[in-house]
Design an enzyme around this catalytic site. Structure first.
Site, PDB file in Angstrom:
ATOM      1  N   SER A  46       0.830  -1.212   0.000  1.00 14.29           N
ATOM      2  CA  SER A  46       0.000   0.000   0.000  1.00 14.29           C
ATOM      3  C   SER A  46       0.866   1.264   0.000  1.00 14.29           C
ATOM      4  O   SER A  46       1.604   1.517   0.962  1.00 14.29           O
ATOM      5  CB  SER A  46      -0.903  -0.055   1.245  1.00 14.29           C
ATOM      6  OG  SER A  46      -1.184   1.216   1.745  1.00 14.29           O
TER       7      SER A  46
HETATM    8  N1  LIG Z   1      -6.268   8.779   1.505  1.00 14.23           N
HETATM    9  C1  LIG Z   1      -5.993   7.518   2.150  1.00 14.23           C
HETATM   10  C2  LIG Z   1      -6.053   6.400   1.142  1.00 14.23           C
HETATM   11  C3  LIG Z   1      -5.834   5.049   1.780  1.00 14.23           C
HETATM   12  C4  LIG Z   1      -6.198   3.908   0.845  1.00 14.23           C
HETATM   13  O1  LIG Z   1      -6.987   4.079  -0.092  1.00 14.23           O
HETATM   14  N2  LIG Z   1      -5.628   2.743   1.126  1.00 14.23           N
HETATM   15  C5  LIG Z   1      -5.967   1.564   0.353  1.00 14.23           C
HETATM   16  C6  LIG Z   1      -4.759   0.651   0.226  1.00 14.23           C
HETATM   17  S1  LIG Z   1      -3.474   1.401  -0.691  1.00 14.23           S
HETATM   18  C7  LIG Z   1      -7.045   0.795   1.097  1.00 14.23           C
HETATM   19  O2  LIG Z   1      -6.981   0.668   2.295  1.00 14.23           O
HETATM   20  N3  LIG Z   1      -8.052   0.293   0.371  1.00 14.23           N
HETATM   21  C8  LIG Z   1      -9.094  -0.483   0.937  1.00 14.23           C
HETATM   22  C9  LIG Z   1     -10.440   0.171   0.845  1.00 14.23           C
HETATM   23  O3  LIG Z   1     -10.534   1.344   0.433  1.00 14.23           O
HETATM   24  O4  LIG Z   1     -11.416  -0.492   1.184  1.00 14.23           O
HETATM   25  C10 LIG Z   1      -4.629   7.570   2.828  1.00 14.23           C
HETATM   26  O5  LIG Z   1      -3.769   8.318   2.358  1.00 14.23           O
HETATM   27  O6  LIG Z   1      -4.430   6.886   3.842  1.00 14.23           O
END
Ligand SMILES: N[C@@H](CCC(=O)N[C@@H](CS)C(=O)NCC(=O)O)C(=O)O
Length: 223
Positions: A12
């Site tokens: 991630s």
């Molecule tokens: N704006 C957030 C984005 C975090 C994000 O989208 N993480 C992804 C992994 S890279 C995630 O957890 N996706 C799972 C979901 O959205 O359900 C940050 O910077 O922490």
């Protein structure tokens, strides 16, 4: 006092931005891996903790902090000692860092996710030239910021560089950064890659994500 705990994955990009920040300020985190492919972020316990069900998620005492940009700022503010320049106290300098964090959040990472997520999780085969060009448009913006300075917010490295490099290094083979059009972006990437902890905390995870993305795209196309 127990150390802050981080729910994260090395695949991630935003999780890796937090790992870079913690290392830069010499902070030891308790690492709690989350496997997104197995849906570990969608368990009732995790969703209760973070209704946005995203990683990274930080637990520090009674506080739960979500979003990598907010977490990086929080960690430097609370635990950074001689490294306060990573998130400067000066109001104008801090506003500039915040602006670049929003650039990552709202543009760089958002566009990469728009390309990656449907392919990684939903069987899509859409790796269209439009989606790639949309990511590459962001390189023009970065090139502008880097025209006369080594880092995104000036002469000092900040958390904005960590957040942006975690994203950019995760998509730069599918959306290549043309050496002639974007010399400053390429030089900035090399500069960050020289940090002694870069490869372990960002480089390896970024390479792994790019390889998984390509394999998944091929697999989806073969179905
Ligand atoms: N704006 C957030 C984005 C975090 C994000 O989208 N993480 C992804 C992994 S890279 C995630 O957890 N996706 C799972 C979901 O959205 O359900 C940050 O910077 O922490």
């Amino acid at each position: 006092m127990s150390k802050p705990a981080l729910y994260y994955a090395t695949l991630s990009p935003p999780s890796r931005a937090v790992l870079l920040t913690a290392k830069a300020i010499g902070l030891d985190l308790e690492l709690r891996p989350i496997n997104l492919q197995k849906g570990e972020h969608l368990t009732p316990e995790f969703v209760k903790l973070n209704p946005q069900h995203t990683i990274p998620t930080l637990i520090d005492g009674d506080a739960t902090i979500i979003d990598s940009h907010a977490i990086c700022a929080y960690l430097v503010e609370k635990y950074g000692k001689e490294q306060q320049q990573l998130y400067p106290k000066d109001l104008v300098q801090r506003a500039n860092v915040d602006a670049r964090l929003h650039l990552d959040s709202g543009h760089l990472f958002a566009r990469l996710r728009f390309l990656y997520e449907p392919i990684l999780y939903f069987g899509s085969t859409d790796c269209s030239i439009d989606k790639i060009a949309y990511i590459q448009k962001c390189y023009e913006i970065l090139e502008g910021f880097l025209k006369e300075q080594p880092y995104l917010c000036g002469t000092d490295l900040t958390i904005a560089d960590f957040c942006a490099v975690a994203t950019v290094a995760s998509g730069n083979d599918t959306a290549p950064i043309d050496e002639f059009k974007f010399p400053k972006v390429n030089a900035w990437l090399k500069r960050l890659a020289e940090l002694p902890y870069y490869q372990e905390l960002n480089g390896d995870g970024a390479e792994e994500l790019k390889a998984i993305f390509k394999a998944k795209l091929a697999e989806n196309r073969g179905k």
